[in-house]
Design a protein around this motif. Structure first.
Motif, mmCIF file in Angstrom:
data_model
loop_
_atom_site.group_PDB
_atom_site.id
_atom_site.type_symbol
_atom_site.label_atom_id
_atom_site.label_comp_id
_atom_site.label_asym_id
_atom_site.label_seq_id
_atom_site.Cartn_x
_atom_site.Cartn_y
_atom_site.Cartn_z
ATOM 1 N N ALA A 352 8.971 -9.684 -8.735
ATOM 2 C CA ALA A 352 10.364 -9.368 -8.401
ATOM 3 C C ALA A 352 10.465 -8.971 -6.923
ATOM 4 N N VAL A 353 11.500 -9.440 -6.259
ATOM 5 C CA VAL A 353 11.746 -9.045 -4.870
ATOM 6 C C VAL A 353 12.807 -7.955 -4.898
ATOM 7 N N VAL A 354 12.444 -6.760 -4.444
ATOM 8 C CA VAL A 354 13.344 -5.615 -4.568
ATOM 9 C C VAL A 354 13.412 -4.870 -3.237
ATOM 10 N N ALA A 355 14.455 -4.068 -3.102
ATOM 11 C CA ALA A 355 14.580 -3.158 -1.963
ATOM 12 C C ALA A 355 14.902 -1.774 -2.501
ATOM 13 N N ALA A 356 14.319 -0.757 -1.900
ATOM 14 C CA ALA A 356 14.553 0.627 -2.319
ATOM 15 C C ALA A 356 15.025 1.438 -1.121
ATOM 16 N N TYR A 357 15.935 2.362 -1.391
ATOM 17 C CA TYR A 357 16.523 3.186 -0.334
ATOM 18 C C TYR A 357 16.370 4.658 -0.718
ATOM 19 N N ALA A 358 16.047 5.475 0.274
ATOM 20 C CA ALA A 358 15.999 6.923 0.102
ATOM 21 C C ALA A 358 16.432 7.563 1.414
ATOM 22 N N PRO A 359 16.788 8.848 1.403
ATOM 23 C CA PRO A 359 17.191 9.498 2.651
ATOM 24 C C PRO A 359 16.121 9.350 3.722
ATOM 25 N N GLU A 360 16.553 9.128 4.941
ATOM 26 C CA GLU A 360 15.639 9.014 6.080
ATOM 27 C C GLU A 360 14.694 10.202 6.064
ATOM 28 N N GLY A 361 13.383 9.931 5.974
ATOM 29 C CA GLY A 361 12.394 11.006 5.921
ATOM 30 C C GLY A 361 11.749 11.171 4.567
ATOM 31 N N VAL A 362 12.368 10.658 3.499
ATOM 32 C CA VAL A 362 11.792 10.738 2.158
ATOM 33 C C VAL A 362 10.937 9.501 1.912
ATOM 34 N N ASP A 363 9.716 9.698 1.431
ATOM 35 C CA ASP A 363 8.808 8.582 1.212
ATOM 36 C C ASP A 363 9.277 7.688 0.056
ATOM 37 N N VAL A 364 9.174 6.385 0.264
ATOM 38 C CA VAL A 364 9.335 5.399 -0.807
ATOM 39 C C VAL A 364 8.093 4.529 -0.782
ATOM 40 N N VAL A 365 7.310 4.538 -1.868
ATOM 41 C CA VAL A 365 6.046 3.811 -1.870
ATOM 42 C C VAL A 365 5.921 2.996 -3.150
ATOM 43 N N MET A 366 5.027 2.007 -3.115
ATOM 44 C CA MET A 366 4.710 1.217 -4.314
ATOM 45 C C MET A 366 3.293 1.552 -4.757
ATOM 46 N N ARG A 367 3.106 1.673 -6.060
ATOM 47 C CA ARG A 367 1.788 1.993 -6.608
ATOM 48 C C ARG A 367 1.579 1.181 -7.887
ATOM 49 N N PRO A 368 0.344 1.047 -8.373
ATOM 50 C CA PRO A 368 0.122 0.412 -9.679
ATOM 51 C C PRO A 368 0.879 1.164 -10.758
ATOM 52 N N ALA A 369 1.464 0.460 -11.703
ATOM 53 C CA ALA A 369 2.292 1.101 -12.735
ATOM 54 C C ALA A 369 1.513 2.176 -13.489
ATOM 55 N N MET A 370 2.104 3.370 -13.583
ATOM 56 C CA MET A 370 1.488 4.454 -14.336
ATOM 57 C C MET A 370 1.552 4.187 -15.824
ATOM 58 N N ILE A 371 2.675 3.599 -16.273
ATOM 59 C CA ILE A 371 2.925 3.429 -17.710
ATOM 60 C C ILE A 371 3.041 1.940 -18.018
#
Length: 371
Positions: A352-371
């Motif tokens: 899937a091609v996705v985009a994520a947004y968070a307040p400037e300064g808050v980390d947005v990261v991708m990781r292997p699925a926990m669940i």
């Protein structure tokens, strides 16, 4: 009148007590200090007293140098290091470079707040996931423990594990803010000494201000340390009344949304998730049950956010100063989690091609699925 109480410290936050500067750590009025010295009241600073009785927080700044000084002490001590992480906010509760500060001391990794994750998640699988993620970040714990600081049987089991590794040494509890370190130590004290809620705890980042040493029967100590403040966590951008949204106290109920491409999810007004390209698929949101999720079309998402931020999309609330949302794009090759630091995560299917947004300064990261 004194500001040199070298042997008097607040038992709630660890700050050195003083009577001269109301805006500094450890302040309490002279009359209150006199009562504490005479045994008429407990040794709590004014900040802890207000926090414990009225849930009011008085900001007291600790600098990055203060935290660096405390971390450097870990390698100088001969101790067992208990690193407490928040399972719900694992990425946001890692201490960057902790392995470089602990020296040769063994590290016991404690995943706290296991009680808020869905009961369908097997603990053995989660423990393996945590150990793998810790190793990937350079930390090689002697053991990984899952628990809830609210569960007395979990605390009893943790104490047995600590005894297994400490070999008569001091035990340092370390972690970032709001991982539940102080709640955990209070639980240990309640079970071992019958003392309730000695250390001040709250959802406010930075409640503990200095080391708090508690003597054990063999003369070694349990040492609570101030939570390392991560400026990239959502908690630092929320009004006090909304902190509950980033620190779940009940089992979270995942919400799955079947999305077509070019659809958007808003996590209240705090974060945004766009599904850009791919077939219709399920996306599962793991966040506090009270956090409102809103779905809309990608083409109208910008206008929707501008009109509804602080209104339908709360928090933030009307009048709050809130940073602009920053965008990051991802295309996971395997099923992955898109993590909004301190807020939750969305499980995304491979490709899937996705985009994520968070307040400037808050980390947005991708990781292997926990669940």
């Amino acid at each position: 009148m004194t500001d040199n109480n070298s042997d008097l410290y607040c038992i709630g936050c660890g700050a050195k007590l003083q009577t001269t500067d109301p805006n500094a750590a450890g302040y309490l009025p002279e009359s209150s200090l006199a009562k504490a010295q005479s045994g008429e009241s407990e040794l709590y600073c004014q900040r802890c007293f207000r926090l414990r009785h009225y849930n009011e927080i008085q900001p007291v700044g600790l600098t990055d140098d203060d935290f660096l000084r405390l971390l450097n002490l870990l390698g100088q001590a001969d101790a067992l290091i208990v690193n407490v992480v928040d399972i719900f906010d694992f990425n946001g509760s890692l201490i960057p470079g902790l392995h470089r500060f602990v020296g040769d001391n063994p590290v016991l990794l404690v995943g706290n707040k296991a009680d808020v994750l869905p009961k369908s998640l097997r603990r053995a699988k989660l423990r393996d996931w945590l150990s793998h993620q810790a190793n990937a970040n350079g930390l090689h714990p002697v053991e990984t423990v899952l628990m809830s600081a609210k569960n007395q049987s979990d605390i009893e089991s943790l104490m047995h594990t600590i005894e297994k590794y400490r070999n008569g040494r001091d035990v340092y509890f370390v972690g970032v803010t709001n991982t539940g370190k102080s709640t955990l130590i209070n639980g240990i004290l309640k079970q071992t000494a019958g003392v309730s809620d000695l250390i001040t705890t709250s959802r406010f980042p930075g409640t503990t201000l200095d080391r708090i040493r508690l003597e054990m029967s063999d003369g070694s100590g349990l040492i609570d340390t101030p939570g390392i403040i991560h400026r990239n966590q959502m908690a630092h951008y929320l009004d006090a009344k909304d902190l509950r949204l980033v620190s779940p106290s009940k089992v979270i109920r995942p919400k799955t949304y079947q999305l077509n491409d070019e659809q958007t999810l808003f996590l209240a007004g705090l974060a945004r998730f766009d599904y850009l390209r791919g077939p219709r698929a399920g996306f599962t949101v793991y966040a506090d049950n009270q956090l409102m999720i809103h779905r809309t079309k990608l083409e109208t998402a910008d206008d929707f956010y501008d009109r509804q931020k602080g209104d339908l999309l709360q928090p933030p609330r009307q009048g709050d100063e809130f940073p602009d949302l920053a965008r990051v794009e991802f295309t996971p090759k395997v099923d992955s989690d898109i993590v909004f630091a301190g807020l939750g995560w969305i499980k995304v299917p491979a490709g899937a091609v996705v985009a994520a947004y968070a307040p400037e300064g808050v980390d947005v990261v991708m990781r292997p699925a926990m669940i």
